[in-house]
Design an enzyme around this catalytic site. Structure first.
Site, PDB file in Angstrom:
ATOM      1  N   ASP A  16      34.521  61.350  38.667  1.00 30.46           N
ATOM      2  CA  ASP A  16      34.653  59.904  38.758  1.00 30.46           C
ATOM      3  C   ASP A  16      33.918  59.437  39.997  1.00 30.46           C
ATOM      4  OD1 ASP A  16      36.145  59.219  36.528  1.00 30.46           O
ATOM      5  OD2 ASP A  16      37.973  59.998  37.456  1.00 30.46           O
ATOM      6  N   GLU A  51      37.117  44.977  50.037  1.00 24.11           N
ATOM      7  CA  GLU A  51      35.814  44.316  49.942  1.00 24.11           C
ATOM      8  C   GLU A  51      35.840  43.001  50.725  1.00 24.11           C
ATOM      9  OE1 GLU A  51      37.357  45.625  47.368  1.00 24.11           O
ATOM     10  OE2 GLU A  51      35.954  46.738  46.088  1.00 24.11           O
ATOM     11  N   PHE A  92      41.497  35.469  42.903  1.00 24.18           N
ATOM     12  CA  PHE A  92      40.674  36.113  41.869  1.00 24.18           C
ATOM     13  C   PHE A  92      41.516  36.331  40.616  1.00 24.18           C
ATOM     14  CE2 PHE A  92      39.249  39.845  39.589  1.00 24.18           C
ATOM     15  CZ  PHE A  92      37.883  39.640  39.522  1.00 24.18           C
ATOM     16  N   ARG A  95      36.974  35.582  37.101  1.00 23.38           N
ATOM     17  CA  ARG A  95      36.166  36.592  37.763  1.00 23.38           C
ATOM     18  C   ARG A  95      35.509  36.071  39.027  1.00 23.38           C
ATOM     19  NH1 ARG A  95      32.135  38.350  33.966  1.00 23.38           N
ATOM     20  NH2 ARG A  95      31.675  40.130  35.289  1.00 23.38           N
TER      21      ARG A  95
END
Lengths: 699, 571
Positions: free
Chosen positions: A312, A353, A387, A392
């Site tokens: 992954d 982020e 969000f 989105r």
């Protein structure tokens, strides 16, 4: 579980236990499982009888027969000792595992009688180990839920990130779909009362302990094949030795049965025969030292065979979190403005982020993070737009303007809706970021006021950080002939860029669980063995399908059931170590087999002239080691044969030295060390023992 | 040793190398069915025999077909030999062959052994020679090739254990390979003066005035298949030392070359079929290394001669007028180099025809043919039998050494697991079980010792050689042992059957198991089977497997004989 502390190879308690076990294992019922050593056992028994007969008949060479008998017994006992040593280390590991389990404590409450409410205020602190099915435990914030169970009272937010990877807490409450809780998860708020649904002894940890102890150890396919080879060789030598007496009688050089037994034991592959099971057990033991529990020896073996690794991206190849790396404004927008707006929109964004955008704006342009709802900079009455999966994008509305950041198409749709246009150079910026393996985050604003149109400010470059050193590891894997495939949900362009940076051989982009499964099937249809790691429930089918499925300990129960290994550290990168240990195990087996067979050459040169030199003095020419006498030659060979088993126990337990390289390189090295070495070492060893025997007047 | 001798050996080696590719490519096309220039003949054969050429047989059916064909043809030969006095083409009016002799001969020819404890010219009618013995020379060779091809198919495909069609492989091998080769090359033999007729034997008066009977017969046709099919059964008792069976140096070259003809090409076929030509060449190289080592030792030992002779002042140094060395039992027409070469080649392969008497070689010179046989005749080997024997050795090599690269062993992408090793070990066990046990019994029993003409280690070597030669389906002999007794006829006949079928069936099973497996694609982590290291390893495994089995026996035979000879004693 800090099993990383290495246990010394000859830990005194383990050695003591192993010595005892070595004698217990002499039972024929145990020995018959190992045909090679069983032959030695029979030979020892016969030679012992021969010794008593020699004594009874007053024959002069009873001392020789006695020594022969003793060393034959030692041969068997040394082999048993090797096996017991390997098992002993496993048992010691199991004790460590047990301790780890008892360290989790639970707050057990009394079962209410009838319909009375549970009294959660009075609880007893017990170790998780004593919990039984239907026990009730109460968990308050900060508690780790001690076992799998069902909520019967209360409601709590539970951090299940350990299992699902989702950082957002989930609600668990009694009744309904959300009542199941998993051991190892953590209560964050409120309280719940959990009814335990798995007895200790049936839990995962318990099954691991059983495996580690080797209680349910079965021969692996390769071990079975090797045992057949060794048994076959043993039969070949039985023919060679049994027919030797008629040949000797014809030649007028008849010999004695104990000497024939000595020859037979020296020739049959006792070295590998004696160490084979120890090697297998030690291989699983080495896995455990890496904190990986292999559910079967077969899985360890398969690990050595793996052709393809599915990894992954997130967490294995890249650090879990993406980080803002650059602000790319569109034309006519100052970078500072973009940074300012992006930071503003991220202030309430608690994701890594979002945080990284705030930090980047600060370090690059000195824009300080503002207090949410603070009075500085005139950002009054900030309203944050969270969000959601449908929009989105997220953002902020202030008194002066609205800011949005998010996926390109969503933000652009918003801009157009607000009467704005797409800047011509935006596409290039988005493309550039994607090509470099980053995630582009588009930022747009609209001055508050009815008539103003929205405009795009630019792109924030969110970068995937490839783990340090991972490239070199993939290169090592490639050298071993293993292909790495990165699995990611990213789009193909981004995936390709990261694949390039990390040095993986291939990637599967926009992967859904069923794509992963299809990929495994495809690889397997091509004859390849596939290894993967997984943690989520939706990984379970793929984990079961893969030849080596390493489930993360933090994963769901389903994933752990499906895999054939569990990594207690939940470190997906460890798949590489798993493969290396598997390879090392197989190499050790091959090396000792080669060594064992090569040894026979020297033994022939020691024993054959010794047997027939009286009848044919010319055969002294074959006595190239110049051994002292026929008796010393035979005894020295038997002693060497016994001692070499002991001498190789450390190698069997530790495994042969392993450095990743192409098969041809590894083969050359191992052939030199164990093949050529196996030819030469016994010549030296037998000669030395012969000298010692003469010096000590034992012959 | 002379330059001339080495040049001849080098020339021979080059020819063996050069023929591998063209004939190998041809063999591939024969067995994949793409050659059809004899299609009409083939179709007739299939129709008459009721064979469905399209059937792809499971290994069990393949093996059953092979066994059935062998048993029936063996029984037929037994019957014909027993009644040959009633049959035509018997100008010398030979009587029926005795039961034990007929059994041994039928078994021996069916199994490609051609061990002969009779003299062809004084026992076999032309009918028996041409319809029975020659038939087996073709058929047993075609069966050997079929099994080898089936084995290679097992490696190359994934077909649920199906290996092709035995009857088709048998037919095509005979029709497209053996018959055309024999037709062309027998002409060469006839041109060189080899006889080919059905005449009664000639009674002639020699220059000294003595009466001599000169044996006649269809020699050339029999001779060529005896070489190409690695059968080795001579038309005459003296085999290829007989001037009618091997008249000139050229026929000598052709006959020794044709022994390696198909076996050399089979390695190329292997490479082509498994899509690794380098592997084919690696196998060829391993075989060549073993061949060259053998011929070097034999040539050296024979050229060196008997040290006792030298000690007594006999000139054993070769010169223009003196071959030197050990010429006992050798044809002066062929000399030492060609005798050593012939002896090495005929035992590397399971041929067994001889142009010199192995029994008369020096102990070390005689050790070479004996060891060659005990290696399993995998050095090029019998047609087909050599290849599948070598493949069994490769399976063992890959299994033992393959683990050392850190993977479970695989050969050309096929995993070698318990069942495969079981079959490979069964194969390995046949030799010690048959050769050592029977030799052990024979050296103890009066019946076994009765036929012995030499004592001591040399006598032991003769018995060991006889059982090695029959179990190895070689057929050459350390003469000196009288084999035409009830005891030896029966035991040696049985031994040929064990050495053939107890090996072929496990090999077909092994091939079938391999054909069930997926093919793991090769990678940098795969055990290399194309490198010089692999060649060395394979050579080593071949040597060590047989050395470990036979070293004690050899120590009491040729080795001790050699050492005692150094001390001035002979047996």
């Amino acid at each position: 579980m800090s099993a990383t502390t290495q246990r010394p190879l000859f830990d005194p308690p383990i050695v003591r236990r192993a010595l005892r076990e070595a004698i217990v294992k002499l039972s024929p019922r145990h020995m018959v499982r190992n045909p090679v050593m069983f032959v030695v056992l029979l030979g020892s028994a016969y030679t012992t009888v021969a010794f008593f007969r020699d004594v009874a008949q007053g024959r002069p060479d009873w001392g020789f027969t006695l020594q022969l008998a003793l060393w034959l017994w030692f041969t068997v006992i040394f082999a048993n000792f090797a096996e017991a040593m390997a098992e002993g280390r496993g048992k010691a590991q199991a004790d460590t595992l047990r301790k780890a389990r008892t360290q989790t404590t639970a707050k057990r409450v009394a079962k209410p009688s009838g319909t009375a409410r549970i009294d959660r205020a009075t609880f007893v602190e017990v170790s998780a180990e004593v919990l039984r099915r239907d026990d009730l435990v109460v968990c308050i914030p900060g508690d780790v839920i001690p076992g799998d169970g069902e909520v019967v009272d209360g409601v709590a937010s539970v951090d299940e990130s350990a299992i699902t990877g989702e950082s957002a807490p989930v609600i668990r409450e009694s009744g309904g779909d959300r009542s199941a809780v998993t051991g190892g998860t953590k209560v964050l708020s409120d309280y719940i009362v959990v009814r335990i649904t798995a007895n200790p002894g049936e839990t995962f940890l318990d099954r691991m302990i059983a495996l580690v102890e080797g209680a349910s150890r079965q021969k692996t396919p390769n071990e079975i094949a090797l045992t057949i080879l060794l048994s076959g060789l043993t039969i070949v030598f039985l023919f060679a030795v049994a027919t030797l007496q008629p040949f000797a009688i014809y030649s007028g050089a008849a010999t004695t049965i104990p000497i024939l037994i000595a020859l037979l034991v020296c020739l049959i592959p006792t070295t590998i025969g004696g160490l084979l099971s120890a090697i297998g057990i030690a291989g699983m033991d080495r896995m455990i030292q890496q904190n990986v529990i292999a559910m079967s020896g077969r899985a360890v073996e398969a690990a050595g065979d793996v052709n393809t690794l599915l990894l992954d991206k997130t967490g294995t190849i890249t650090l879990g979190n993406r980080q803002a790396a650059e602000f790319i404004p569109v034309s006519c927008v100052a970078p500072e403005l973009l940074a300012d707006r992006a930071q503003l929109a991220s202030l309430a964004d608690e994701t890594p982020e979002g945080r990284s955008i705030v930090v980047l704006a600060k370090t690059k342009f000195g824009i300080r993070g503002r207090e949410v709802g603070g009075e500085q900079d005139g950002h009054h009455q900030m309203e944050f737009i969270p969000f959601t999966a449908t929009t989105r994008m997220s953002g902020v509305n202030t008194a002066d303007y609205e800011v949005r950041k998010g996926a390109g198409d969503s933000v652009l749709a918003w801009v157009r809706q607000q009467g704005g246009a797409t800047p011509t150079d935006l596409d290039a910026a988005i493309q550039r970021v994607a090509m470099e393996g980053g995630t582009p985050l588009v930022v747009a604003e609209r001055p508050t006021g009815n008539a103003s149109a929205a405009r795009v400010l630019g792109v924030v470059y969110l970068k995937d950080i490839v783990k340090g050193g991972i490239r070199e590891r993939f290169e090592r894997l490639r050298a071993m002939g293993i292909r790495t495939i990165m699995i990611t949900g990213d789009n193909p362009v981004t995936a390709a860029a990261i694949a390039r940076e990390a040095g993986v051989d291939d990637f599967l982009a926009e992967a859904k669980p069923e794509d992963k499964m299809a990929l495994i099937r495809r690889e397997q249809a091509g004859g390849k063995l596939v290894a993967m790691t997984g943690d989520g429930t939706n990984d379970a089918p793929a984990l079961a399908q893969a030849d080596v499925g390493v489930a993360m300990n933090t994963g769901t129960q389903a994933a752990k059931e499906a895999g054939n290994m569990i990594d207690l550290d939940s470190n997906p990168t460890k798949l590489i170590e798993v493969v290396e240990i598997g390879k090392q195990l197989l190499m050790t087996r091959g090396a000792l087999t080669t060594f064992s067979i090569s040894n026979d050459v020297a033994k022939y040169f020691a024993i054959i002239p010794a047997m027939f030199v009286i009848a044919f003095p010319a055969l002294q020419a074959l006595n190239i080691m110049r051994l002292h006498s026929p008796q010393s030659a035979i005894l020295a060979s038997v002693i060497f044969n016994a001692l070499i088993i002991v001498a190789l126990i450390p190698l069997a337990l530790r495994g042969v030295a392993y450095r990743p390289a192409a098969a041809s390189v590894i083969l050359r090295r191992n052939l030199f060390v164990y093949g050529f070495g196996g030819l030469v070492v016994p010549f030296i060893g037998i000669k030395l023992i012969d000298v010692l025997l003469v010096v000590t007047h034992l012959v | 040793m002379t330059l001339n001798g080495w040049l001849q050996i080098t020339f021979f080696s080059l020819c063996v190398l050069l023929v591998a590719k063209p004939l190998g490519v041809y063999l591939v096309r024969v067995y994949d069915g793409s050659l059809t220039w004899l299609g009409a003949v083939e179709r007739v054969i299939y129709r008459v025999c009721g064979v469905d050429p399209a059937e792809d047989q499971h290994w069990t059916r393949y093996a059953a077909g092979m066994l059935l064909f062998s048993i029936v043809s063996m029984l037929l030969t037994y019957l014909v030999l027993r009644v040959q006095h009633l049959l035509p083409l018997n100008p010398q009016h030979f009587a029926a062959v005795s039961d034990r002799q007929a059994f041994e001969t039928a078994a021996s020819f069916t199994t490609n052994t051609n061990w002969q404890s009779y003299s062809g010219e004084s026992m076999m009618s032309y009918f028996s020679q041409t319809t029975q013995l020659a038939f087996h020379n073709f058929a047993s060779a075609a069966v050997g090739m079929a099994v080898a091809v089936a084995f290679v198919r097992g490696i190359a495909r994934k077909s649920a254990g199906r290996l092709g069609n035995f009857w088709v492989d048998l037919t095509r091998g005979t029709l497209y390979v053996l018959l055309p080769l024999c037709l062309v090359l027998s002409m060469l033999f006839v041109q060189q003066g080899m006889i080919q007729n059905f005449k009664p034997y000639l009674d002639v008066v020699t220059l000294e005035g003595a009466k001599q009977t000169i044996a006649m017969g269809p020699v050339a046709s029999q001779e060529i298949i005896k070489q190409i099919g690695t059968n080795g059964g001579g038309f005459f008792n003296a085999n290829a030392a007989h001037p009618f069976e091997n008249p000139t140096p050229w026929t000598n070259f052709w006959s020794v070359f044709t022994i390696f003809l198909i076996p050399s090409a089979l390695t190329y076929m292997l490479g082509r079929m498994v899509k690794s030509q380098k592997h084919g060449w690696a196998v060829w190289t391993a075989m060549f290394v073993l061949f060259f080592a053998g011929v070097s030792v034999a040539y050296w030992a024979e050229a060196r001669g008997n040290p006792i002779h030298a000690a007594r002042g006999i000139d054993v140094v070769s010169s223009a007028t003196n071959p030197g060395g050990n010429m006992e039992g050798k044809e002066v027409r062929f000399g030492i180099a060609n005798s050593a070469l012939y002896a090495t080649v005929t035992t590397d392969a399971s041929c067994g025809c001889v142009n010199s008497m192995h029994d008369s070689f020096t102990p070390l010179g005689g050790l070479v043919p004996m060891v060659n046989i005990q290696l399993g005749e995998v050095v090029f080997g019998g047609v087909g039998a050599g290849l599948y024997g070598m493949l069994a050795m490769i399976v063992l090599t890959v299994f033992i050494a393959g683990l050392m690269v850190g993977r479970t062993p695989e050969y050309l992408g096929k995993k070698i697991q318990a069942r495969e090793i079981q079959m490979a070990m069964l194969y390995v066990l046949v030799f010690p079980a048959a050769i050592l046990t029977m030799t052990a019994v024979s050296v103890l029993l009066p019946a076994g010792l009765a036929g012995l003409n030499n004592s001591g280690p040399h006598g032991f070597s003769e018995i060991l050689y006889a059982f090695s030669s029959t179990a190895g389906n070689n057929g050459s002999a350390f003469a000196g042992l009288t084999g035409s007794t009830y005891y030896y006829n029966t035991l040696l006949g049985l031994n040929t059957l064990i050495g053939r079928f107890a090996m072929m069936v496990p090999m077909l099973a092994l091939a079938g198991f391999l054909a069930e497996k997926k093919i793991v694609p090769a990678s940098a982590g795969t055990f290399p089977v194309t490198t010089p290291l692999f060649v060395v390893l394979l050579v080593f495994v071949v040597l060590i497997v047989s050395a470990l089995t036979f070293f004690p026996a050899l120590a009491l035979g040729p080795i001790v004989e050699h050492l005692v000879m150094g001390a001035g004693k002979l047996f």
